[in-house]
Design an enzyme around this catalytic site. Structure first.
Site, short mmCIF file in Angstrom:
data_model
loop_
_atom_site.label_atom_id
_atom_site.label_comp_id
_atom_site.label_asym_id
_atom_site.label_seq_id
_atom_site.Cartn_x
_atom_site.Cartn_y
_atom_site.Cartn_z
N GLU A 71 0.82 -1.23 0.00
CA GLU A 71 0.00 0.00 0.00
C GLU A 71 0.85 1.27 0.00
OE1 GLU A 71 -2.83 -0.54 3.20
OE2 GLU A 71 -3.68 -2.32 2.26
N GLU B 288 -5.69 -10.49 -1.97
CA GLU B 288 -6.50 -10.32 -0.77
C GLU B 288 -8.00 -10.21 -1.10
OE1 GLU B 288 -5.09 -7.20 1.77
OE2 GLU B 288 -2.98 -7.62 1.37
C1 XIL Z 1 -5.72 -6.55 8.13
C2 XIL Z 1 -6.03 -7.78 8.98
O1 XIL Z 1 -6.93 -8.60 8.28
C3 XIL Z 1 -6.62 -7.33 10.31
O2 XIL Z 1 -6.83 -8.47 11.13
C4 XIL Z 1 -5.67 -6.36 10.99
O3 XIL Z 1 -6.27 -5.88 12.18
C5 XIL Z 1 -5.37 -5.18 10.07
O4 XIL Z 1 -4.84 -5.64 8.82
N1 XIL Z 1 -4.78 -4.75 3.48
C6 XIL Z 1 -3.72 -5.49 3.89
C7 XIL Z 1 -3.83 -6.40 5.05
O5 XIL Z 1 -2.67 -5.54 3.20
O6 XIL Z 1 -2.59 -6.58 5.75
C8 XIL Z 1 -4.90 -5.91 6.01
O7 XIL Z 1 -5.07 -6.95 6.96
C9 XIL Z 1 -6.19 -5.63 5.26
C10 XIL Z 1 -5.98 -4.57 4.23
#
Ligand code: XIL
Length: 356
Positions: A152, A267
């Site tokens: 990100e 994701e």
């Molecule tokens: C999220 C997890 O799913 C949560 O449990 C945590 O509290 C925060 O992070 N994009 C990403 C992931 O790259 O690492 C994030 O994961 C969700 C958004």
């Protein structure tokens, strides 16, 4: 198979040639018809504590990635000590079950422990980042074949703000932190697939168009500098109420593929907080968004992997930020809260199981 394409196995597969632009069509012609393994973000303790969860992962996944475990807050809650228990256990599970594990993530703006707020100079930020990469990637060298090196990096809306997201790395080192992280990771594990992972590209909005443009500028600059970047992770957190920008995504993926980059969907889930309450209607809309997104990508280049961010609605991050106002549980994932396949899983299976 290029070792940096971390997924082994290739199946010939027809692809719908419904691509829209000349660039997209050219990319589709040369893109390898690789088999597409499916995987999910895993909560390691559930593999031990919830047998249905474990069975769902074993029955559906060829890939795993820790939902946590390799984030700084999990690995290094206090300075000077690394806690590898969770990633070690997930890697052992993957190794024992013929799965591949992805590493998520080495440099991110979020999930940073409080002690890192004291880092105040470029030199210190570089030293701490290098120490992290040397230690973590070094520990899993040759065993975690694909890393989200920087996660990100682009801001939420480059149409109205600076293109690079604020982070300790961006603030202290500048945009060069991306190249430095890639080069350090490649130096530690020359055979690992190095990935830039990001979200917010998928809709026909000015914000998504600006984000795609900013991301392409960053990637072009990295490739011009011959940075060791091998693949792009499209997170795929799809806003359920918004259309998928098929032309925008296909052209975006074609440009990335044209720079020699592999594509991973890393994701995938559907943010359903603004979708109708009715579960059957909601599930169908969720599946339709996933189908449209995967087709927009796949019409240009079959992604090397498709991972969802979780596997069952029982355990999803979505309500942390997108809880439904009607109090209904979110339904963003391929299996429902009782581990039963939903229409979304049927779409994923159809897309990932290439037909010989
Ligand atoms: C999220 C997890 O799913 C949560 O449990 C945590 O509290 C925060 O992070 N994009 C990403 C992931 O790259 O690492 C994030 O994961 C969700 C958004």
């Amino acid at each position: 198979m290029h070792r940096r394409q971390f997924v082994l196995g290739a199946m010939g597969a027809g692809l719908s040639a419904g691509s829209t632009s000349a660039l997209a069509q050219a990319a589709a012609k040369e893109c390898s018809r690789a088999a597409i393994p499916y995987g999910a973000a895993i909560r390691v303790d559930l593999l031990r504590d919830d047998q249905e969860y474990r069975r769902a992962v074993l029955g559906n996944c060829q890939l795993v990635v820790g939902e946590g475990g390799l984030k700084w807050i999990d690995l290094r809650p206090e300075p000077g000590k690394f806690h590898f228990d969770h990633p070690d256990r997930l890697l052992a599970f993957a190794d024992a079950n013929g799965m591949r594990m992805r590493g998520h993530t080495l440099a991110w703006y979020a999930a940073m422990p409080k002690w890192t707020e004291a880092i105040s100079t470029k030199a210190e930020a570089e030293r701490v980042l290098y120490e992290h990469i040397d230690t973590v990637v070094g520990r899993y060298k040759g065993r975690i074949p694909s890393w989200d090196v920087v996660n990100e990096a682009i801001s939420d809306n480059p149409a109205v703000e600076a293109p690079m997201r604020k982070s300790i790395w961006q603030d202290l080192i500048g945009t060069q932190h991306v190249e430095l992280a890639l080069r350090r990771t490649a130096a530690v594990d020359p055979n690992a697939q190095l990935v830039l992972n990001d979200f917010g590209f998928e809709n026909p909005t000015e914000q998504c168009r600006a984000k795609r443009a900013a991301f392409l500028r960053l990637v072009r600059d990295l490739k011009d500098r011959d940075a060791p970047l091998h693949a792009i992770g499209l997170q795929g957190h799809l806003p359920g109420e918004k259309d998928i920008d098929k032309d925008g995504i296909s052209s975006f993926v074609a440009e990335l593929h044209g720079m020699g980059l592999s594509i991973l969907v890393t994701e995938l889930d559907v943010i359903d907080d603004k979708l109708p309450r009715d579960r059957a209607i909601r599930d169908d809309i969720v599946a339709s968004r996933v189908r449209a997104f995967l087709q927009a990508v796949g019409d240009v280049c079959r992604p090397e992997a498709v991972l969802t961010w979780g596997i069952s609605d029982r355990f999803t991050w979505v309500p942390i930020w997108f809880r439904r106002k009607d109090g209904e549980p979110n339904r963003p994932l391929p299996l429902d809260a009782n581990y039963r396949p939903k229409p979304m899983m049927r779409v994923i299976r159809e897309f990932t199981r290439a037909k010989l």
